[in-house]
Design a protein around this motif. Sequence first.
Motif, PDB file in Angstrom:
ATOM      1  N   ALA A 535      24.943  30.897  60.112  1.00 27.39           N
ATOM      2  CA  ALA A 535      26.212  31.748  60.403  1.00 27.39           C
ATOM      3  C   ALA A 535      26.325  32.547  58.939  1.00 27.39           C
ATOM      4  O   ALA A 535      26.397  32.113  58.051  1.00 27.39           O
ATOM      5  CB  ALA A 535      27.233  30.955  60.332  1.00 27.39           C
ATOM      6  N   GLY A 536      26.450  33.892  59.364  1.00 24.72           N
ATOM      7  CA  GLY A 536      26.801  35.012  58.440  1.00 24.72           C
ATOM      8  C   GLY A 536      25.447  35.411  57.452  1.00 24.72           C
ATOM      9  O   GLY A 536      25.620  35.994  56.507  1.00 24.72           O
ATOM     10  N   GLU A 537      24.180  34.818  57.939  1.00 26.21           N
ATOM     11  CA  GLU A 537      23.027  35.094  56.995  1.00 26.21           C
ATOM     12  C   GLU A 537      22.028  36.070  57.758  1.00 26.21           C
ATOM     13  O   GLU A 537      21.982  35.614  58.987  1.00 26.21           O
ATOM     14  CB  GLU A 537      22.565  33.733  56.625  1.00 26.21           C
ATOM     15  N   GLU A 538      21.372  36.863  56.924  1.00 24.53           N
ATOM     16  CA  GLU A 538      20.371  37.686  57.666  1.00 24.53           C
ATOM     17  C   GLU A 538      18.958  36.614  57.827  1.00 24.53           C
ATOM     18  O   GLU A 538      18.230  37.198  58.556  1.00 24.53           O
ATOM     19  CB  GLU A 538      19.938  38.846  56.738  1.00 24.53           C
ATOM     20  N   TYR A 539      18.850  35.781  56.936  1.00 20.88           N
ATOM     21  CA  TYR A 539      17.641  34.957  57.139  1.00 20.88           C
ATOM     22  C   TYR A 539      17.788  33.857  58.147  1.00 20.88           C
ATOM     23  O   TYR A 539      18.946  33.586  58.791  1.00 20.88           O
ATOM     24  CB  TYR A 539      17.497  34.233  55.707  1.00 20.88           C
ATOM     25  N   GLY A 540      16.675  33.474  58.748  1.00 15.38           N
ATOM     26  CA  GLY A 540      16.639  32.262  59.833  1.00 15.38           C
ATOM     27  C   GLY A 540      15.246  31.763  59.820  1.00 15.38           C
ATOM     28  O   GLY A 540      14.247  31.822  58.916  1.00 15.38           O
ATOM     29  N   GLU A 541      14.936  31.039  61.094  1.00 12.53           N
ATOM     30  CA  GLU A 541      13.758  30.538  61.235  1.00 12.53           C
ATOM     31  C   GLU A 541      13.396  30.406  62.576  1.00 12.53           C
ATOM     32  O   GLU A 541      14.088  30.502  63.402  1.00 12.53           O
ATOM     33  CB  GLU A 541      13.615  28.923  60.806  1.00 12.53           C
ATOM     34  N   LEU A 542      12.121  30.768  62.905  1.00 12.04           N
ATOM     35  CA  LEU A 542      11.495  30.933  64.235  1.00 12.04           C
ATOM     36  C   LEU A 542      10.106  30.241  64.211  1.00 12.04           C
ATOM     37  O   LEU A 542       9.100  30.725  63.462  1.00 12.04           O
ATOM     38  CB  LEU A 542      11.523  32.469  64.543  1.00 12.04           C
ATOM     39  N   ASN A 554       6.631  30.882  59.496  1.00 16.65           N
ATOM     40  CA  ASN A 554       8.056  31.157  59.921  1.00 16.65           C
ATOM     41  C   ASN A 554       8.016  32.697  60.382  1.00 16.65           C
ATOM     42  O   ASN A 554       7.569  33.513  59.669  1.00 16.65           O
ATOM     43  CB  ASN A 554       9.047  31.028  58.781  1.00 16.65           C
ATOM     44  N   ARG A 555       8.277  32.908  61.533  1.00 17.77           N
ATOM     45  CA  ARG A 555       8.081  33.995  62.425  1.00 17.77           C
ATOM     46  C   ARG A 555       9.401  34.918  62.547  1.00 17.77           C
ATOM     47  O   ARG A 555       9.477  35.921  63.127  1.00 17.77           O
ATOM     48  CB  ARG A 555       7.491  33.989  63.797  1.00 17.77           C
ATOM     49  N   TRP A 556      10.491  34.375  61.653  1.00 16.40           N
ATOM     50  CA  TRP A 556      11.752  35.230  61.760  1.00 16.40           C
ATOM     51  C   TRP A 556      11.567  36.889  61.640  1.00 16.40           C
ATOM     52  O   TRP A 556      12.375  37.429  62.419  1.00 16.40           O
ATOM     53  CB  TRP A 556      12.539  34.601  60.655  1.00 16.40           C
ATOM     54  N   ASN A 557      10.937  37.056  60.607  1.00 18.26           N
ATOM     55  CA  ASN A 557      10.659  38.418  60.418  1.00 18.26           C
ATOM     56  C   ASN A 557       9.418  39.199  60.939  1.00 18.26           C
ATOM     57  O   ASN A 557       9.181  40.218  60.448  1.00 18.26           O
ATOM     58  CB  ASN A 557      10.661  38.737  58.869  1.00 18.26           C
ATOM     59  N   SER A 559       7.261  40.926  63.618  1.00 11.21           N
ATOM     60  CA  SER A 559       7.692  42.166  64.609  1.00 11.21           C
ATOM     61  C   SER A 559       7.106  41.647  66.005  1.00 11.21           C
ATOM     62  O   SER A 559       7.447  42.040  67.099  1.00 11.21           O
ATOM     63  CB  SER A 559       7.352  43.549  64.301  1.00 11.21           C
ATOM     64  N   GLU A 560       6.048  40.916  65.945  1.00 12.47           N
ATOM     65  CA  GLU A 560       5.412  40.355  67.380  1.00 12.47           C
ATOM     66  C   GLU A 560       6.134  39.299  68.060  1.00 12.47           C
ATOM     67  O   GLU A 560       6.209  39.291  69.250  1.00 12.47           O
ATOM     68  CB  GLU A 560       4.181  39.747  66.951  1.00 12.47           C
ATOM     69  N   TYR A 561       7.279  38.749  67.320  1.00 13.09           N
ATOM     70  CA  TYR A 561       8.241  37.893  67.936  1.00 13.09           C
ATOM     71  C   TYR A 561       9.443  38.502  68.058  1.00 13.09           C
ATOM     72  O   TYR A 561      10.506  37.577  68.256  1.00 13.09           O
ATOM     73  CB  TYR A 561       8.307  36.571  67.183  1.00 13.09           C
ATOM     74  N   ALA A 562       9.955  39.873  67.981  1.00 11.20           N
ATOM     75  CA  ALA A 562      11.338  40.296  67.821  1.00 11.20           C
ATOM     76  C   ALA A 562      11.777  40.005  69.363  1.00 11.20           C
ATOM     77  O   ALA A 562      13.072  39.683  69.350  1.00 11.20           O
ATOM     78  CB  ALA A 562      11.049  41.735  67.428  1.00 11.20           C
TER      79      ALA A 562
END
Length: 590
Positions: A535-542, A554-557, A559-562
């Motif tokens: 919550a409230g953060e630009e980062y994350g995990e995918l 980590n695929r958070w950033n 583009s292929e997983y956008a």
Amino acid sequence: MCTPARSTMFTGQNPHQHGVRSNGVALSRDIPALPELLSEDGYRTHSAGKIHLDLYTLPVPQQVAHIMTELSTQADTPFAKRLRDTLSGVLHELLECPDDFSEGRTSGESHEGFSGRAKSPLARVLEAIHVPKWSDTALLFREAIENTVEDWPADSLSEAEWDAFSAELERQLAGMFEELDVTEFSELQYDPEAFPEAREVWESGRIDELPESYYGFDTTDFTGGHVNEIFGEYKDWLRETHPDAYDRLDFTHPDNTRGNTFQVLDEWSLPESAHYNHWISDRSIDFLEEQADEDDPFFMWCSYPDPHNPYAAPEPWGSMYDPADVSPPARREGELEDLPPFYNDVYEGEFFQLQGLYTDPRPEVDEGSVEELIAQTYGMVSYIDYEVGRVMDALEAQGLREDTIVIFLSDHGAMMGDHWMLRKGPFQFESLLHVPAIWSWPDEFVEDERIETTCSHTDLLPTLLDCCDVTSPHAAYEPSYRDDPSSWAGRSLAPLLTGEVDEMERSVVIENDEDYLGMRARTLITDRYKLTVYAGEEYGELFDLNKDPKELHNRWNDSEYAETKNRLYRELVDELVRQEGAVPPRRNVA
């Protein structure tokens, strides 16, 4: 985390519903819990071992009172005596205090030095009076000293340093007392039964059993803590019946062999017959023998504290596995750079209450010692297998096996060096979250079948109520034209267990709040992906669990997983709404 997960198992609700959002929050007695629901339906209920639905140590105000009271009876070193006098002066300055803090109190006998790492005089004093050095009060004291003493730790302080420490401690406690509107020391006193699982009330002899009908348990055989930090009824039994074994709880006993890290024993001289896991099995077997001739159904919660840090098992389990033979942790160089920044902070030991591979004042375990820790954990797990076997044999011997549902599961996993982390914390990796479960009910559940499906601790309670034909606490009459949402966040797994269906498609949500990080994380797990939002953060995990089952990328950033990330965001919102549950259910039109 321990208490949130256990509270979810007992209530069928998510943490934001039952209120136990993190360790250090007690589950309210007002929420219907599984043992209580079964007891009301005629079940005899019993717990043997760890429960951990209440606080493991006292809150700061009560702990301050405990420390002052214990120091008044146990201050036997120069540092302890000066700490007592300093704290006494601060409390007299801030509160109306009795002249004698102990008020005739006699401390109970205790096992000291439970952590085996009391390097500073402050830590040694706190351990002697049963206060964990990682508790909030201990950290408050430590911070006050470090803010005022240039070279710390030190076995003695100058007069000026004690004066500076006293002033800083007074400043910090003054804010707490003002916020709580506390003006007298007596307002810090407490009923020990208000904190029935807290280490301090057991170790100081203020309590020797849990309250009656504890979360619906008719009877309990209680243990708190882990390994050499164990306390509760087991420890009282051990002191009385096996005094030599009691002394061997201490990692520093000359017959114990220390590992390369302070948390590991390579060999533990505590005999298997006197170990807490053996005691828990014995108490469980005693209960089963009592039930063999009874007509009423029963529910038994048999909860072993292991595996858990510190890492030790009695022989032959403690030396059963060679560190050179264990599987290495799942991790890669540079991995922390692609994860949220708090991971690196944890790794570097920024948080004393939650450590990565490094901690203060020196590494808890360096990268070359992780295998030792893993090997000892393997031994602890094998020992649990043996003890579970003893209980299952007793179930068979008493003729109860055919009519008994047996579930083997855990509250959480452990990182074990995966992704450069240890133990547990605000980590959303499979090492911690993926907790398998074994379900058995002869002639009712399918046998010898491994089912891969996404499920949750929220499913335990509705499944058991379904299988035991016990009425839900949320039951209400529903006319045929109504289609209310479920009152449960989870679902009954009975159709899957009985073979009525082959699969149950499902996504689940993991909730994790950590106050010292100011963090609220929500994780969505599907049959392929895992998305974590902070919550409230630009980062994350995918993570793509199909392509990357070890979660190393980590695929958070990426583009292929956008597009995938956006879709999972929507699914997370859907699941959060769905898992709110219709509680209470609608009763009428208005």
